[in-house]
Motif scaffolding. Structure first.
Motif, mmCIF file in Angstrom:
data_model
loop_
_atom_site.group_PDB
_atom_site.id
_atom_site.type_symbol
_atom_site.label_atom_id
_atom_site.label_comp_id
_atom_site.label_asym_id
_atom_site.label_seq_id
_atom_site.Cartn_x
_atom_site.Cartn_y
_atom_site.Cartn_z
ATOM 1 N N ASP A 1 4.461 5.883 5.183
ATOM 2 C CA ASP A 1 5.376 5.486 4.119
ATOM 3 C C ASP A 1 4.630 5.567 2.789
ATOM 4 O OD1 ASP A 1 6.758 3.807 2.203
ATOM 5 O OD2 ASP A 1 7.898 2.952 3.876
ATOM 6 N N ARG A 2 5.041 6.479 1.931
ATOM 7 C CA ARG A 2 4.380 6.710 0.646
ATOM 8 C C ARG A 2 4.293 5.437 -0.182
ATOM 9 N NH1 ARG A 2 4.622 11.942 -1.420
ATOM 10 N NH2 ARG A 2 3.618 12.207 -3.459
ATOM 11 N N GLU A 3 5.363 4.643 -0.195
ATOM 12 C CA GLU A 3 5.396 3.424 -1.000
ATOM 13 C C GLU A 3 4.392 2.399 -0.488
ATOM 14 O OE1 GLU A 3 6.576 1.015 -4.154
ATOM 15 O OE2 GLU A 3 6.987 3.128 -3.774
ATOM 16 N N LYS A 4 4.258 2.284 0.829
ATOM 17 C CA LYS A 4 3.293 1.337 1.396
ATOM 18 C C LYS A 4 1.859 1.778 1.116
ATOM 19 C CE LYS A 4 6.214 -0.611 5.043
ATOM 20 N NZ LYS A 4 6.428 -0.753 6.513
ATOM 21 N N ILE A 5 1.616 3.084 1.178
ATOM 22 C CA ILE A 5 0.289 3.597 0.825
ATOM 23 C C ILE A 5 -0.029 3.256 -0.627
ATOM 24 C CG2 ILE A 5 -1.093 5.697 0.481
ATOM 25 C CD1 ILE A 5 0.416 6.923 2.878
ATOM 26 N N PHE A 6 0.941 3.464 -1.505
ATOM 27 C CA PHE A 6 0.776 3.151 -2.926
ATOM 28 C C PHE A 6 0.442 1.674 -3.125
ATOM 29 C CE2 PHE A 6 3.034 1.439 -6.697
ATOM 30 C CZ PHE A 6 2.255 2.005 -7.696
ATOM 31 N N LYS A 7 1.161 0.787 -2.441
ATOM 32 C CA LYS A 7 0.944 -0.649 -2.609
ATOM 33 C C LYS A 7 -0.426 -1.080 -2.080
ATOM 34 C CE LYS A 7 5.811 -2.078 -2.617
ATOM 35 N NZ LYS A 7 6.869 -2.811 -1.874
ATOM 36 N N ILE A 8 -0.791 -0.586 -0.892
ATOM 37 C CA ILE A 8 -2.096 -0.924 -0.306
ATOM 38 C C ILE A 8 -3.225 -0.439 -1.203
ATOM 39 C CG2 ILE A 8 -3.695 -0.221 1.538
ATOM 40 C CD1 ILE A 8 -1.997 -2.414 2.577
ATOM 41 N N MET A 9 -3.111 0.793 -1.683
ATOM 42 C CA MET A 9 -4.135 1.342 -2.566
ATOM 43 C C MET A 9 -4.257 0.513 -3.843
ATOM 44 S SD MET A 9 -5.625 4.027 -1.214
ATOM 45 C CE MET A 9 -6.416 4.601 -2.707
ATOM 46 N N GLY A 10 -3.131 0.070 -4.372
ATOM 47 C CA GLY A 10 -3.146 -0.746 -5.579
ATOM 48 C C GLY A 10 -3.866 -2.072 -5.374
ATOM 49 N N ILE A 11 -3.620 -2.704 -4.234
ATOM 50 C CA ILE A 11 -4.261 -3.987 -3.924
ATOM 51 C C ILE A 11 -5.775 -3.815 -3.808
ATOM 52 C CG2 ILE A 11 -4.522 -5.756 -2.137
ATOM 53 C CD1 ILE A 11 -1.470 -5.371 -1.595
ATOM 54 N N ILE A 12 -6.201 -2.763 -3.135
ATOM 55 C CA ILE A 12 -7.629 -2.541 -2.942
ATOM 56 C C ILE A 12 -8.307 -2.192 -4.264
ATOM 57 C CG2 ILE A 12 -9.331 -1.002 -1.846
ATOM 58 C CD1 ILE A 12 -7.516 -1.017 0.623
ATOM 59 N N LYS A 13 -7.666 -1.369 -5.075
ATOM 60 C CA LYS A 13 -8.249 -1.032 -6.389
ATOM 61 C C LYS A 13 -8.360 -2.274 -7.274
ATOM 62 C CE LYS A 13 -6.956 3.851 -6.517
ATOM 63 N NZ LYS A 13 -6.077 4.890 -7.111
ATOM 64 N N GLU A 14 -7.328 -3.118 -7.247
ATOM 65 C CA GLU A 14 -7.388 -4.360 -8.037
ATOM 66 C C GLU A 14 -8.524 -5.254 -7.564
ATOM 67 O OE1 GLU A 14 -4.528 -8.181 -9.224
ATOM 68 O OE2 GLU A 14 -3.746 -6.571 -7.937
ATOM 69 N N HIS A 15 -8.677 -5.358 -6.232
ATOM 70 C CA HIS A 15 -9.766 -6.148 -5.648
ATOM 71 C C HIS A 15 -11.118 -5.614 -6.108
ATOM 72 C CE1 HIS A 15 -12.201 -8.156 -2.548
ATOM 73 N NE2 HIS A 15 -12.773 -6.981 -2.360
ATOM 74 N N ASN A 16 -11.281 -4.296 -6.059
ATOM 75 C CA ASN A 16 -12.563 -3.694 -6.447
ATOM 76 C C ASN A 16 -12.845 -3.893 -7.934
ATOM 77 O OD1 ASN A 16 -13.170 -2.799 -3.864
ATOM 78 N ND2 ASN A 16 -12.243 -0.801 -4.161
ATOM 79 N N ASN A 17 -11.821 -3.803 -8.754
ATOM 80 C CA ASN A 17 -12.014 -3.997 -10.191
ATOM 81 C C ASN A 17 -12.472 -5.413 -10.504
ATOM 82 O OD1 ASN A 17 -11.282 -1.366 -10.855
ATOM 83 N ND2 ASN A 17 -9.126 -1.877 -11.168
ATOM 84 N N LYS A 18 -11.948 -6.375 -9.755
ATOM 85 C CA LYS A 18 -12.313 -7.787 -9.969
ATOM 86 C C LYS A 18 -13.742 -8.066 -9.502
ATOM 87 C CE LYS A 18 -7.739 -9.932 -9.650
ATOM 88 N NZ LYS A 18 -6.857 -10.785 -8.816
#
Length: 205
Positions: free
Chosen positions: A186-203
């Motif tokens: 699911d493209r949308e779920k991939i997008f959401k998961i990737m967003g969460i991980i990128k936000e985590h890494n930025n923090k």
């Protein structure tokens, strides 16, 4: 920086989605599974894959000669052993191929966590009787709190528990069914998961 692996890609649409969101790794499953591919099915998908993304081949008790062929055909960039492969198998394989090796450990109790292998990485997944992987179930992550080696964390990770998984500070999160709807990526779920991980890494930079 936690990396991300999206496993079980099988369609051109899956490749298009990951090329857009750029996970660190993707997985082609060559073991018996509903997501299983043949080498000939994987070849065109690998050609479409953005070269920034490493393709991991997932195998269960595969003959070493077969893995040599996968390397020669340049279908994969890493090998993931998800079966009963022992230390001797891994040591021999390392003399035959140059690809990095991930050894999956199916976790039933803390003794499983302490297993040592000559692989470049270990991957922790839940032990399910008669199932080598892809069960979509998580184990008790408290068992890996003291692990200090780089590891991939797999098994039942999805949007509702990804934050808890990230607290374990794995080298990489490995997700398959957690980014699927009705058994399809699911493209949308991939997008959401990737967003969460990128936000985590930025923090946590």
């Amino acid at each position: 920086m936690t990396k991300i692996k999206i496993c079980g890609l099988s369609r051109e649409a899956d490749i298009c989605a990951v090329n857009e969101y750029l996970p660190d790794y993707i997985g082609f499953v060559f073991a018996k599974s509903k997501r299983q591919l043949s080498i000939n099915q994987a070849k065109p998908l690998k050609k479409l894959l953005n070269p920034k993304i490493q393709a991991v081949g997932v195998f269960v008790n595969e003959p070493i000669e077969s893995l040599i062929s996968f390397e020669k055909e340049q279908v994969i960039d890493m090998v993931q052993l998800h079966g009963d492969e022992d230390e001797e198998y891994i040591r021999i394989l390392k003399t035959k191929i140059k690809l990095p090796i991930i050894k999956a450990i199916r976790v039933k109790d803390k003794l499983d966590i302490k297993q040592a292998f000559a692989a470049d990485f270990v991957l922790f997944d839940k032990y399910v009787k008669d199932v080598y992987g892809g069960a979509g179930e998580s184990f008790d992550w408290r068992m890996i709190e003291d692990v200090r080696i780089p590891y991939f964390l797999a098994g039942g990770i999805h949007l509702d528990n990804i934050q808890e998984a990230l607290k374990r500070a794995p080298y990489a999160i490995d997700i398959s069914s957690g980014v699927e709807t009705d058994g399809v990526k699911d493209r949308e779920k991939i997008f959401k998961i990737m967003g969460i991980i990128k936000e985590h890494n930025n923090k946590n930079q």
